[in-house]
Design a protein around this motif. Structure first.
Motif, mmCIF file in Angstrom:
data_model
loop_
_atom_site.group_PDB
_atom_site.id
_atom_site.type_symbol
_atom_site.label_atom_id
_atom_site.label_comp_id
_atom_site.label_asym_id
_atom_site.label_seq_id
_atom_site.Cartn_x
_atom_site.Cartn_y
_atom_site.Cartn_z
ATOM 1 N N SER A 155 0.824 -1.213 0.000
ATOM 2 C CA SER A 155 0.000 0.000 0.000
ATOM 3 C C SER A 155 0.857 1.262 0.000
ATOM 4 O O SER A 155 0.474 2.281 -0.572
ATOM 5 C CB SER A 155 -0.952 -0.006 1.202
ATOM 6 O OG SER A 155 -1.915 -1.036 1.074
ATOM 7 N N VAL A 160 -1.658 2.764 -13.338
ATOM 8 C CA VAL A 160 -2.215 2.961 -11.995
ATOM 9 C C VAL A 160 -3.739 2.989 -12.047
ATOM 10 O O VAL A 160 -4.419 2.352 -11.220
ATOM 11 C CB VAL A 160 -1.669 4.258 -11.373
ATOM 12 C CG1 VAL A 160 -2.453 4.622 -10.112
ATOM 13 C CG2 VAL A 160 -0.192 4.096 -11.042
ATOM 14 N N GLY A 217 2.073 1.485 -3.513
ATOM 15 C CA GLY A 217 0.958 1.921 -4.338
ATOM 16 C C GLY A 217 0.664 3.399 -4.194
ATOM 17 O O GLY A 217 0.344 4.080 -5.176
ATOM 18 N N THR A 269 0.713 6.088 -7.173
ATOM 19 C CA THR A 269 -0.460 6.918 -7.416
ATOM 20 C C THR A 269 -0.102 8.401 -7.395
ATOM 21 O O THR A 269 -0.541 9.177 -8.253
ATOM 22 C CB THR A 269 -1.549 6.633 -6.360
ATOM 23 O OG1 THR A 269 -1.890 5.245 -6.394
ATOM 24 C CG2 THR A 269 -2.794 7.462 -6.626
ATOM 25 N N TRP A 291 -4.308 -1.889 -3.411
ATOM 26 C CA TRP A 291 -3.030 -2.439 -3.861
ATOM 27 C C TRP A 291 -2.779 -3.824 -3.292
ATOM 28 O O TRP A 291 -1.996 -4.605 -3.853
ATOM 29 C CB TRP A 291 -1.894 -1.471 -3.537
ATOM 30 C CG TRP A 291 -1.970 -0.247 -4.401
ATOM 31 C CD1 TRP A 291 -2.601 0.928 -4.087
ATOM 32 C CD2 TRP A 291 -1.464 -0.092 -5.724
ATOM 33 N NE1 TRP A 291 -2.504 1.807 -5.134
ATOM 34 C CE2 TRP A 291 -1.802 1.210 -6.152
ATOM 35 C CE3 TRP A 291 -0.736 -0.915 -6.578
ATOM 36 C CZ2 TRP A 291 -1.446 1.702 -7.408
ATOM 37 C CZ3 TRP A 291 -0.369 -0.433 -7.835
ATOM 38 C CH2 TRP A 291 -0.733 0.856 -8.239
#
Length: 209
Positions: free
Chosen positions: A79, A151, A82, A86, A177
């Motif tokens: 995460s 993404v 991710g 992002t 994620w």
């Protein structure tokens, strides 16, 4: 490699009960010792794990049972990675991302570079996952960069998983994620020469469903 839950006791229980299946032949997995200790770093926390190893009773291949928040050869929680991807997709710079996440700039840059290299493969794979999960899903709008396209496809596929499987709704909304990690068997950011395989059949298993 097989992604499983983060609760070691639950993983062991499912392993002993024969509920974990081989990602290669779908045979039953049995315990086969443990892998080396590693540390997973999250946002303000860390934990040390020693992943279970398993051996297929059918084909005989061995697999490391990697927690669903950990990627192959990455020490940071998926995460966190991710979020970095992002933010980069939205145009934020590496230095700013590293500062916000409390990670070295070199580490953040490595994540982003890897995703840029495999961006088209990721976009295509997760677009397909979304299409399988949601019938007649509208096409995603083109993004400013291949990284952003990738993404967007990952996040859209995770949302579709939450729609397609009621058991994943909360996880898909809270930790998209982790869904991406489960779908790719922890290999999301693997080098192109190794790559990743999409396997929706093991996604529910990864979360103990």
């Amino acid at each position: 490699m097989l992604t499983v839950g983060k609760n070691e006791h639950d993983v062991e229980r499912r392993l002993q009960a024969g509920r974990l299946r081989c990602p290669d032949c779908d045979g039953c997995l049995a315990g086969w010792g443990r892998a080396g200790q590693r540390t997973i770093w999250g946002n303000g926390w860390f934990r040390r794990i020693r992943p279970r190893r398993s051996r297929c009773r059918g084909c005989g291949r061995t697999h490391v049972l990697l927690p669903v928040d950990a990627l192959w050869h990455r020490r940071d929680d998926v995460s966190v990675i991710g979020e970095a991807l992002t933010r980069s997709a939205l145009g934020e710079g590496v230095r700013s991302i590293a500062r916000v996440l409390g990670r070295p700039e070199a580490t953040v840059r490595a994540w982003i570079r890897r995703m840029r290299v495999i961006a088209e493969s990721v976009r295509a794979a997760f677009t397909l996952v979304r299409a399988v999960l949601v019938s007649e899903a509208p096409a995603l709008a083109a993004a400013p960069s291949p990284l952003a396209d990738a993404v967007n496809a990952v996040l859209a596929a995770a949302a579709a998983a939450g729609q397609g499987f009621a058991e994943l709704a909360d996880i898909a909304a809270r930790a998209p994620w982790e869904v991406a990690c489960a779908v790719t068997g922890g290999m999301l950011l693997a080098p192109p020469i190794i790559g990743f395989r999409i396997n929706m059949n093991h996604t529910l298993v990864a979360f103990g469903r």
